[in-house]
Design a protein around this motif. Structure first.
Motif, mmCIF file in Angstrom:
data_model
loop_
_atom_site.group_PDB
_atom_site.id
_atom_site.type_symbol
_atom_site.label_atom_id
_atom_site.label_comp_id
_atom_site.label_asym_id
_atom_site.label_seq_id
_atom_site.Cartn_x
_atom_site.Cartn_y
_atom_site.Cartn_z
ATOM 1 N N SER A 89 0.860 -1.178 0.000
ATOM 2 C CA SER A 89 0.000 0.000 0.000
ATOM 3 C C SER A 89 0.900 1.231 0.000
ATOM 4 O O SER A 89 2.081 1.140 -0.346
ATOM 5 C CB SER A 89 -0.947 -0.006 1.208
ATOM 6 N N THR A 90 0.382 2.369 0.382
ATOM 7 C CA THR A 90 1.176 3.591 0.345
ATOM 8 C C THR A 90 2.052 3.711 1.586
ATOM 9 O O THR A 90 1.836 3.018 2.589
ATOM 10 C CB THR A 90 0.265 4.821 0.256
ATOM 11 N N GLU A 109 5.286 10.234 -5.520
ATOM 12 C CA GLU A 109 4.065 10.767 -4.920
ATOM 13 C C GLU A 109 4.229 10.966 -3.420
ATOM 14 O O GLU A 109 3.233 10.986 -2.683
ATOM 15 C CB GLU A 109 2.886 9.841 -5.217
ATOM 16 N N TYR A 125 4.270 10.723 0.272
ATOM 17 C CA TYR A 125 3.668 9.778 1.221
ATOM 18 C C TYR A 125 2.554 8.944 0.590
ATOM 19 O O TYR A 125 2.097 7.964 1.197
ATOM 20 C CB TYR A 125 3.116 10.532 2.441
ATOM 21 N N ASP A 126 2.114 9.278 -0.594
ATOM 22 C CA ASP A 126 1.087 8.495 -1.279
ATOM 23 C C ASP A 126 1.695 7.521 -2.286
ATOM 24 O O ASP A 126 0.974 6.939 -3.105
ATOM 25 C CB ASP A 126 0.107 9.427 -2.001
ATOM 26 N N THR A 127 2.991 7.331 -2.220
ATOM 27 C CA THR A 127 3.674 6.404 -3.133
ATOM 28 C C THR A 127 3.417 4.964 -2.705
ATOM 29 O O THR A 127 3.529 4.615 -1.531
ATOM 30 C CB THR A 127 5.193 6.667 -3.117
ATOM 31 N N GLU A 128 3.057 4.126 -3.665
ATOM 32 C CA GLU A 128 2.895 2.695 -3.401
ATOM 33 C C GLU A 128 4.272 2.059 -3.223
ATOM 34 O O GLU A 128 5.153 2.242 -4.059
ATOM 35 C CB GLU A 128 2.156 2.021 -4.552
#
Length: 625
Positions: free
Chosen positions: A426-427, A462, A464-467
């Motif tokens: 997940s992120t 991205e 903190y939204d990086t997978e």
């Protein structure tokens, strides 16, 4: 056949919907059984010259009405049954996932991931076929078979009925002979599918290693072997089920031959009318479809029994660790660990993994644990987390036996960082805020700053939204460990356990993280964390534990040394030896040196000890060397 209890329980829970669906499907089949009788009456009317336009219109209208009602009832009933079958699929997968969450690590050591995936995917799908397609076809086939048999016997001739249905009496014999073989072969096919899933999971998880060693062809060969095994088992299953499915129409055709011969004889003797004979032959021909359906149902039942037994076997597994019976102390943990004379052996083994272990960690204090591989460090962490149960009266939390706490409450109060720094697919944000259903981004960033990974995350595409990919495959080892430590901090639990979770981090970053953790563990009201924390650091690298309030040295499950960093250095034992080796200062002493030389070397060591320690603690390893 204990697995059938799963289906039986589900039927009892949803009996109203199933009863309505079964009634509608059966009604559709019974309506279809009326058509040959109508056609027989039409034939008799034609023969007698009594069929006019009015009569023909009436027969046609009746057939159309029967067709419409059959479609409506059959469609409605099948939709209801299939809907409940999908609900059972959801329920079973939910139960399996919940069951996996209760099982101890020892269960996963004995069973492969691929086999468990096979339970959740293919086994559950086979069960769904039983309670949806199998039930629909079974009810439809039985209703049509019984309806046709009744109409043949009552409205035509019972002797002709016996001639037509006589060969069908051999069906139970076929079920008895081929049924167990089909069920066994289905189970072997499911097991082979599980083995293939396990191989796939291993190869994908270890793809870097495979490529690094250039062994792509080797793993492809292993995968082909697994696929070949599935093909072999599936083909054996297909041969058996095809033989069974082919023998049923053969019995119907034998009955049709008997009906043509004996029915023609009865027509010539005027025992039955031509219309009755036409209707009877249509009934026998109609029996082919329901018998094929019943044959398919029998195959589904044999397959599903094997899958149900596999699922039931898993659901019946009793976890090694459970909440104790009786009243439990469901109260928040405060932050004090005490271990008293702990001796532990794994179930089924007489070897003592831990022997007479005793220590105490109070809020705001840090305990360091070091030792060689296999010395019992991780086992001790597992006992504190109750992944395995310690003997009663040996491990205490807040001066209460750890066994008297509910598992959920105990683990809620412990933040744990495993050796591998496991991350979910997940992120970054969701991984750090794993303990929170609704992540607090600002808090996540503060935790990442404490573990010195915030700057790295800002460089991600991205942020903190990086997978992070499966198991954090997109990150380096050090980044994974720092995110895992940030996850521990975010949880804000009174107990913190770090199991060799700094091994992939460079020394300077390690020092920065440990300094931040020391300040955090002793923080007071008004800061982000308003309570002291008891911290246990398990490590191979001694720099990770040098500032701990107490350090334990384990060897073969025993505490052989304990004390502060300075005290253990002064004792010149195992800890001191490893310290100087890791710092580049170890010098092998001569066993045959005189006592005078030994005393002189010890004096020189004491003279320089303070200078060395100051240099080492400041991170100037080269200067100390």
């Amino acid at each position: 056949m204990s697995g059938l209890r799963i289906v039986g329980s589900y039927f009892r829970t949803n009996w109203v919907i199933y009863l309505l669906g079964i009634a509608m499907v059966a009604a559709g089949s019974l309506l279809a059984a009326q058509i040959p009788s109508l056609l027989g009456r039409v034939t008799d009317s034609l023969r007698d010259g009594k069929l006019g336009m009015t009569e023909m219109t009436g027969y046609v209208s009746m057939i159309v009405l029967i067709g419409v009602l059959r479609v409506a009832t059959g469609w409605g009933g099948r939709v209801l049954v299939h809907h409940k079958g999908r609900e059972l699929t959801y329920r079973l997968r939910k139960e399996l996932f919940a069951k996996w969450g209760t099982l101890s690590p020892s269960y996963y050591h004995r069973h492969s991931v691929g086999d468990m995936i096979s339970h959740a995917l293919s086994d559950v799908e086979v069960v769904r076929e039983l309670v949806s397609q199998g039930l629909n076809q079974g009810v439809s086939g039985m209703a049509m078979l019984l309806g046709a048999a009744y109409l043949m016997a009552v409205h035509v001739d019972w002797r002709l009925t016996l001639a037509g249905l006589g060969p069908l009496l051999f069906i139970p014999l076929l079920v008895k002979l081929l049924g167990p073989q089909i069920r066994l072969q289905s189970q072997r096919s499911q097991e082979a599918l599980g083995a293939m899933a396990q191989t796939t999971e291993e190869v994908i998880g270890g793809i870097r290693t495979v490529k690094a060693f250039g062994k792509e062809q080797v793993v492809i060969g292993r995968f082909e072997n697994r696929v070949d095994a599935i093909v072999d088992e599936k083909m054996r299953f297909v041969h058996l089920s095809a033989l069974f499915s082919a023998l049923l129409p053969l019995l119907v055709n034998l009955g049709f031959i008997f009906v043509l011969g004996y029915g023609g004889f009865l027509v010539t003797k005027k025992v039955i009318s031509l219309g009755d004979f036409v209707a009877f032959t249509l009934y026998v021909a109609m029996l082919r479809m329901p018998l094929e359906q019943l044959g398919n149902v029998i195959n589904i039942v044999q397959r599903s029994i094997a899958s149900l037994n596999r699922i039931d076997e898993l659901l019946r597994v009793v976890p090694d660790v459970l909440d104790r019976k009786g009243p439990l102390m469901d109260i928040p943990l405060q932050g004090s660990f005490r271990v008293k004379a702990l001796t532990f052996c794994y179930p089924g083994s007489d070897r003592e993994v831990l022997n007479n272990i005793s220590f105490c960690v109070k809020p705001g204090k840090t305990l360091g644990i070091i030792g060689a591989m296999g010395s019992g460090k991780s086992t001790l962490a597992n006992l504190l987390l109750r992944l395995s149960d310690p003997p009663e009266g040996t491990v205490f939390v807040d001066d209460r036996d750890i066994l008297h706490y509910p598992l959920a409450r105990l683990r809620e109060g412990i933040a744990y960082v495993p050796q591998d720094g496991f991350l979910f697919s997940s992120t970054v944000l969701e991984n750090i805020a794993l303990s929170d259903e609704y992540p607090d981004r600002e808090r996540v960033e503060r935790c990442a700053g404490i573990t010195a990974v915030h700057e790295n995350i800002l460089c991600f595409p991205e942020q903190y939204d990086t997978e992070v990919g499966e198991r954090g495959v997109c990150l380096s080892g050090g980044q994974k460990q720092r995110i895992a430590i940030a996850r521990m901090i975010y949880k804000d639990a009174p107990f913190q356990i770090m199991d060799d979770s700094l091994s992939a981090i460079d020394t300077a970053t390690e020092r920065r993280i440990l300094d931040n953790l020391r300040e955090l563990s002793k923080s007071r009201a008004g800061s982000d964390v308003a309570r002291d924390k008891a911290t246990i650091i398990i490590a191979h690298r001694l720099s990770s534990v040098q500032h701990a309030d107490e350090i334990l040295v384990l060897e073969e499950g025993r505490i052989v040394e304990r004390g502060s960093h300075a005290l253990l250095i002064s004792q010149n034992g195992i800890y001191a030896e490893q310290w100087f080796m890791q710092a580049g200062q170890f010098e092998e002493s001569e066993s045959d040196e005189s006592n005078e030389d030994g005393q002189r070397e010890r004096s020189e060591l004491d003279l320089h000890l303070d200078v060395e320690m100051e240099a080492l603690e400041a991170g100037r390893l080269e200067e100390a060397s």
